[in-house]
Design an enzyme around this catalytic site. Structure first.
Site, PDB file in Angstrom:
ATOM      1  N   ASP A 272       0.796  -1.312  -0.210  1.00 62.87           N
ATOM      2  CA  ASP A 272       0.069   0.100  -0.101  1.00 62.87           C
ATOM      3  C   ASP A 272       1.011   1.383   0.165  1.00 62.87           C
ATOM      4  O   ASP A 272       1.888   0.992   0.042  1.00 62.87           O
ATOM      5  CB  ASP A 272      -0.757  -0.261   1.591  1.00 62.87           C
ATOM      6  CG  ASP A 272      -2.076   0.884   0.909  1.00 62.87           C
ATOM      7  OD1 ASP A 272      -2.173   1.555  -0.152  1.00 62.87           O
ATOM      8  OD2 ASP A 272      -3.047   0.839   1.707  1.00 62.87           O
TER       9      ASP A 272
HETATM   10  C1  BGC Z   1      -5.223   3.341   0.238  1.00 60.01           C
HETATM   11  C2  BGC Z   1      -5.464   2.601  -0.693  1.00 60.01           C
HETATM   12  C3  BGC Z   1      -4.842   3.441  -1.874  1.00 60.01           C
HETATM   13  C4  BGC Z   1      -3.374   3.998  -2.301  1.00 60.01           C
HETATM   14  C5  BGC Z   1      -3.676   4.243  -2.879  1.00 60.01           C
HETATM   15  C6  BGC Z   1      -3.913   4.136   0.436  1.00 60.01           C
HETATM   16  O1  BGC Z   1      -3.749   5.388   0.876  1.00 60.01           O
HETATM   17  O2  BGC Z   1      -4.935   2.867   1.420  1.00 60.01           O
HETATM   18  O3  BGC Z   1      -6.086   2.499  -0.624  1.00 60.01           O
HETATM   19  O4  BGC Z   1      -4.877   2.322  -3.356  1.00 60.01           O
HETATM   20  O5  BGC Z   1      -3.623   4.804  -1.253  1.00 60.01           O
HETATM   21  O6  BGC Z   1      -4.349   5.798  -3.853  1.00 60.01           O
END
Ligand code: BGC
Length: 767
Positions: A272
């Site tokens: 993530d």
């Molecule tokens: C979130 C993800 C997301 C990623 C990119 C993170 O903060 O948990 O779900 O895909 O950011 O934006």
């Protein structure tokens, strides 16, 4: 002079021949392409180039390919490796909309959130939604949609529940698999997330989720297992949190032993965005790609290879999976995107999806659909400012979200003008002003309305409306989002202003012998028990995507019969939620550990086994018609490898409708404690006309009978009598049958993995 010229030509030719002889991705073997990389290129290859605000480590230039995309991968042009683009998110594509962009507007379609989609229980429809999303991903020049998100809705206060499907892993897994199949059918990729147990936002980057192996396998990993096995997602995103001591991205058991060795996942794993702390261990764990990528991370990996903490072979293996992924992308295939996806068609898909996800919770004396209704009094700020979805990375930059006001007007209903003016004047004054609420939400004015408290009403205005209009519709709204969880009092329970509004409007309309409908435009369960007796009807619309107002109007008018059923329990009170005492962890003001004492008893598994009455049970939802269940048949009375179950559903009412049929199994409890029943399959009928029937078939395999025995790391089916219960909800079983399993059987042996780093005392019905 001549000689110099000649030597220059020779050098140039040699350079060209050299460049041509470099291995090229797609033409040469992946291992040869990797062998041609320098060590610096290798450490850069395992991380992204950052998002719009960052810059390419090679030349310091901005790396924006598609504005607003979440990230992109590293490119090495001399080896034929392009940069690919990954963008959020579960309810549609999230990129920056540019209204005056010469190439196109880049607005995207906001589809209903995952919670609403799960309430359709319609995997074909979810696949269609996926196809529509995939079309926008492809035509706006992206390669991967960072979706679906399928964490379990363990607690109603989780700020991201709207992005997730259900409290049940079979629903979550099947819906996620359908969405992946749909998106990937367009030739773009998905990233199923957040793997795993990302069930709270409070301290999400550091929280240690302490979970028994059984609860992990049966509840928190199961949906991912189904999605991986049934849809082959291109990528998996590891989660921020720790599980039993280890960050997911640094967890070998999770990413290699379970995901790859046991489930056979062949794709790429990414972190993530800025997750975990130990990038070397991320490489060892099988987390191929570090997103969004920072130069300091590349430097640390370089150092680790040089001082022997990281074997270059590990990098090579991760890179090979990254390159395999890149070769699948439209960017690698040099697809010329149009910037013109089928927005019109996709809006229609979003509308049908929103209609099918709506759940009729109450309909006393057939208050709905509207009968002889010409003029409607529309109460509640949300009626005029519908909530399409939640906030954070799950947001979509849509052009316009249809409010209920617009939806009813489109359906040719007259609205009470003084009431409409009262609300719209207040809303317009806020949208036009630079309020604190507006600043707080990053200048995004729409959230100021979503989050402000309910607007008060004079008794006089309510009384006048009750006299002049035919029916009252009240909308209650809730927005939540990434980064924080909700509190019982500002989210789950109604505010005094909302409660007063319901009571005053119901009193006035009932005194005038007129009806009141409440519409819930929310992202997850709220308290309903204390006020549900007041209105005549309650429609759970969820967060509906951009077509919400039209979809609600179609249900209210009867153009469409509701066919959604809730895929999460609505508890009577927050204290009834099995994780209410342990969420979001300890110490409660700044939690370090979250102890999953609820074990496998999440959602209906708890309420049903511990005899706790919910306000609306899992799987519940009414229709404008009625259905008969008949001819429940099993393919055998004894289980042997698999069992087919068939049942016939007949529309016995007066209007056309669809029915969601749920198959629960009650297993014998000889050696291991089990929930009284568990969902093992579901299906939705086609639109059945009055008197029309459809026979549905379900197949149970060995795993459906089995529970996970942590001690022997195996799925075991106990010998004895199994009861098949086919129902229209978890508490409305319409037909039963039974079969036997002659002897206890180990259905599957897994690795000993993911053991808790301390003891968790789980609840038990025997306590
Ligand atoms: C979130 C993800 C997301 C990623 C990119 C993170 O903060 O948990 O779900 O895909 O950011 O934006």
């Amino acid at each position: 002079m001549k000689k110099r010229n000649l030597s220059i030509i020779v050098c140039l030719l040699a350079g060209q021949i050299f460049a041509q002889s470099l291995p090229q991705l797609g033409k040469d073997k992946v291992k040869d392409v990797i062998a041609a990389m320098t060590l610096e290129e290798k450490v850069n290859m395992v991380m992204g180039l950052g998002n719009a605000t960052w810059s390419n480590p090679k030349d310091g230039k901005p790396t924006v390919i598609v504005p607003g995309a979440a990230g992109c991968t590293y490119d090495i042009p001399r080896l034929g490796i392009p940069s690919t683009v990954m963008a959020d998110g579960p309810a549609g594509l999230r990129i920056v909309a540019e209204p005056n962009n010469a190439q196109g507007t880049r607005y995207c379609t906001a589809f209903p959130t995952a919670t609403a989609m799960a309430s359709t229980w319609n995997t074909d429809l979810e696949e269609q939604v996926g196809k529509a999303m995939g079309n926008e991903v492809l035509e706006y020049g992206c390669d991967v949609l960072l979706a679906p998100a399928l964490n379990i809705q363990r607690n109603p206060l989780n700020g991201r529940n709207f992005e997730y499907f259900s409290e049940d892993p079979v629903v979550a897994g099947k819906m996620a698999a359908a969405l992946v199949r749909g998106i990937q059918s367009e030739g773009v990729g998905t990233s199923i997330k957040h793997f795993a147990a990302n069930n709270q936002e409070t301290n999400r980057g550091s929280i240690n989720e302490v979970i028994s192996q059984r609860a992990l396998r049966e509840i928190y990993l199961r949906g991912f297992e189904i999605a991986v096995k049934e849809s082959d997602p291109w990528t998996v995103m590891s989660s921020y949190n720790r599980i039993n001591g280890f960050h997911s991205a640094e967890n070998y058991d999770l990413l290699t032993t379970v995901l790859r060795k046991e489930w056979g996942f062949k794709g790429m794993v990414t972190t993530d965005w800025t997750s975990g702390t130990d990038w070397v261990n991320q490489m060892h764990a099988g987390n191929d790609m570090i997103m969004p990528g920072e130069q300091k991370q590349a430097e640390e990996l370089l150092k680790a290879v040089k001082d022997g903490r990281l074997d270059e072979k590990v990098l090579d293996e991760n890179i090979s999976r990254i390159l395999e992924y890149i070769m699948r992308t439209p960017r690698f295939k040099d697809y010329h995107y149009s910037n013109k996806p089928n927005l019109k068609e996709n809006a229609l898909t979003a509308l049908h999806a929103a209609e099918e996800g709506m759940v009729l919770l109450k309909n006393d004396n057939n208050a709905l659909p509207f009968k002889k209704v010409k003029e409607v009094a529309l109460f509640g700020k949300t009626s005029y400012h519908f909530i399409a979805g939640g906030t954070g990375s799950g947001e979509v930059n849509y052009r316009h979200a249809v409010s209920l006001q617009e939806g009813l007007e489109n359906a040719k209903y007259k609205l009470a003008v003084p009431l409409k003016n009262y609300y719209t004047n207040i809303i317009d004054s806020i949208l036009g002003a630079n309020t604190d609420a507006q600043k707080e939400f990053g200048g995004n004015k729409k959230f100021a309305i979503d989050r402000m408290s309910e607007i008060g009403l004079s008794e006089n205005l309510i009384r006048t409306c009750a006299k002049k209009t035919d029916i009252a519709v009240i909308t209650l709204g809730r927005t939540t989002g990434e980064g924080s969880d909700r509190k019982e009092n500002n989210y789950f329970v109604l505010s005094d202003a909302e409660r007063n509004m319901i009571q005053q409007v119901c009193d006035a309309y009932h005194a005038a012998k007129k009806k009141v409908v409440v519409v819930l435009n929310i992202g997850g369960a709220i308290e309903t028990e204390s006020w549900k007796n007041y209105p005549d009807a309650i429609l759970l619309a969820w967060q509906t995507g951009q077509e919400g107002g039209n979809a609600v109007a179609h249900i209210l008018s009867g153009k469409v019969a509701p066919s959604g059923k809730t895929a999460q329990t609505f508890p009577v009170k927050y204290a009834d939620v099995p994780s209410s005492k342990t969420f979001p962890g300890e110490p409660s003001d700044n939690p370090i550990n979250s102890f999953y004492t609820d074990g496998i008893y999440v959602g209906y598994r708890y309420y049903d086994s511990f005899n706790v009455k919910p306000s609306y049970e899992f799987g519940y939802g009414l229709s404008y018609t009625t259905f008969k269940y008949s001819d429940l048949k099993l393919s055998s009375t004894t289980f042997n490898d698999k069992m087919d179950v068939t049942v016939t559903v007949t529309n016995t009412g007066k209007v056309a409708g669809k029915e969601v049929v749920q198959l629960y199994l009650s297993a014998p409890q000889n050696t291991i404690e089990k929930p009284v029943q568990e969902l093992k399959g579901f299906a939705k009928t086609r639109l059945l006309k009055p008197n029309e029937s459809q026979t549905l078939t379900f197949t149970l395999n060995g795993r459906a009978l089995a529970s996970y025995w942590s001690g022997i790391s195996s799925w075991v089916a106990d010998a004895g009598k199994y009861e098949v219960k086919v129902g229209s909800s978890s508490r409305n079983i319409r037909a039963t049958a039974s079969f036997n399993l002659d002897k206890s059987t180990v259905i599957e042996k897994d690795h000993y993995a993911l053991q808790p780093d301390r003891h968790v005392k789980e609840i038990s019905v025997k306590m």
